[in-house]
Motif scaffolding. Structure first.
Motif, mmCIF file in Angstrom:
data_model
loop_
_atom_site.group_PDB
_atom_site.id
_atom_site.type_symbol
_atom_site.label_atom_id
_atom_site.label_comp_id
_atom_site.label_asym_id
_atom_site.label_seq_id
_atom_site.Cartn_x
_atom_site.Cartn_y
_atom_site.Cartn_z
ATOM 1 N N ALA A 32 -11.584 -91.507 -0.232
ATOM 2 C CA ALA A 32 -11.961 -90.370 0.609
ATOM 3 C C ALA A 32 -11.817 -90.705 2.093
ATOM 4 C CB ALA A 32 -13.387 -89.938 0.308
ATOM 5 N N THR A 33 -11.288 -89.751 2.832
ATOM 6 C CA THR A 33 -11.194 -89.838 4.286
ATOM 7 C C THR A 33 -11.658 -88.493 4.844
ATOM 8 O OG1 THR A 33 -8.952 -88.936 4.404
ATOM 9 C CG2 THR A 33 -9.156 -91.339 4.117
ATOM 10 N N GLU A 35 -9.972 -86.519 6.487
ATOM 11 C CA GLU A 35 -8.857 -85.592 6.284
ATOM 12 C C GLU A 35 -8.836 -85.033 4.864
ATOM 13 O OE1 GLU A 35 -8.458 -88.625 7.831
ATOM 14 O OE2 GLU A 35 -8.435 -87.704 9.809
ATOM 15 N N THR A 36 -9.143 -85.866 3.861
ATOM 16 C CA THR A 36 -9.160 -85.372 2.479
ATOM 17 C C THR A 36 -10.432 -84.582 2.198
ATOM 18 O OG1 THR A 36 -10.139 -87.430 1.616
ATOM 19 C CG2 THR A 36 -7.728 -87.261 1.620
ATOM 20 N N GLU A 37 -11.518 -84.968 2.820
ATOM 21 C CA GLU A 37 -12.805 -84.311 2.572
ATOM 22 C C GLU A 37 -12.824 -82.895 3.139
ATOM 23 O OE1 GLU A 37 -16.246 -84.962 0.399
ATOM 24 O OE2 GLU A 37 -14.504 -86.246 0.651
ATOM 25 N N ARG A 38 -12.141 -82.680 4.258
ATOM 26 C CA ARG A 38 -12.175 -81.357 4.909
ATOM 27 C C ARG A 38 -11.519 -80.266 4.083
ATOM 28 N NH1 ARG A 38 -7.598 -79.545 7.286
ATOM 29 N NH2 ARG A 38 -5.872 -81.005 7.393
ATOM 30 N N LEU A 39 -10.764 -80.646 3.072
ATOM 31 C CA LEU A 39 -10.104 -79.667 2.209
ATOM 32 C C LEU A 39 -11.017 -79.152 1.099
ATOM 33 C CD1 LEU A 39 -6.702 -81.528 1.850
ATOM 34 C CD2 LEU A 39 -7.255 -79.658 3.417
ATOM 35 N N LYS A 40 -12.199 -79.736 0.959
ATOM 36 C CA LYS A 40 -13.114 -79.400 -0.131
ATOM 37 C C LYS A 40 -14.146 -78.355 0.306
ATOM 38 C CE LYS A 40 -12.831 -84.090 -1.992
ATOM 39 N NZ LYS A 40 -13.624 -85.297 -2.295
ATOM 40 N N TRP A 43 -18.582 -81.104 1.173
ATOM 41 C CA TRP A 43 -18.232 -82.379 1.789
ATOM 42 C C TRP A 43 -19.286 -83.423 1.475
ATOM 43 C CZ3 TRP A 43 -16.663 -81.248 7.569
ATOM 44 C CH2 TRP A 43 -15.530 -80.431 7.587
#
Length: 66
Positions: A32-33, A35-40, A43
């Motif tokens: 998880a970063t 950048e990847t978390e903001r797509l969920k 969070w």
């Protein structure tokens, strides 16, 4: 058995269940970063150096349509 999420918790002690939960959480956070978390929709704030979760799934837009 191919995944830790497939473990049958039936018959395990409370401590064993907590251990499985801790492993699962750690594995989920492994790549998880921000950048990847903001797509969920939800969070995991640990990724941002905080504690808890931030839920966006219940947010709706209000306003007039014209």
């Amino acid at each position: 058995m191919g995944s830790i999420s497939e473990i049958d918790l039936t018959g395990l002690t409370r401590l064993q269940c907590q251990l499985v939960a801790a492993f699962t959480t750690s594995i989920d956070r492994l790549g998880a970063t921000p950048e990847t978390e903001r797509l969920k929709d939800v969070w995991d704030l640990v990724v941002f150096g905080m504690v808890g979760h931030l839920r966006f799934s219940d947010i709706t837009e209000f306003g007039s349509s014209g």
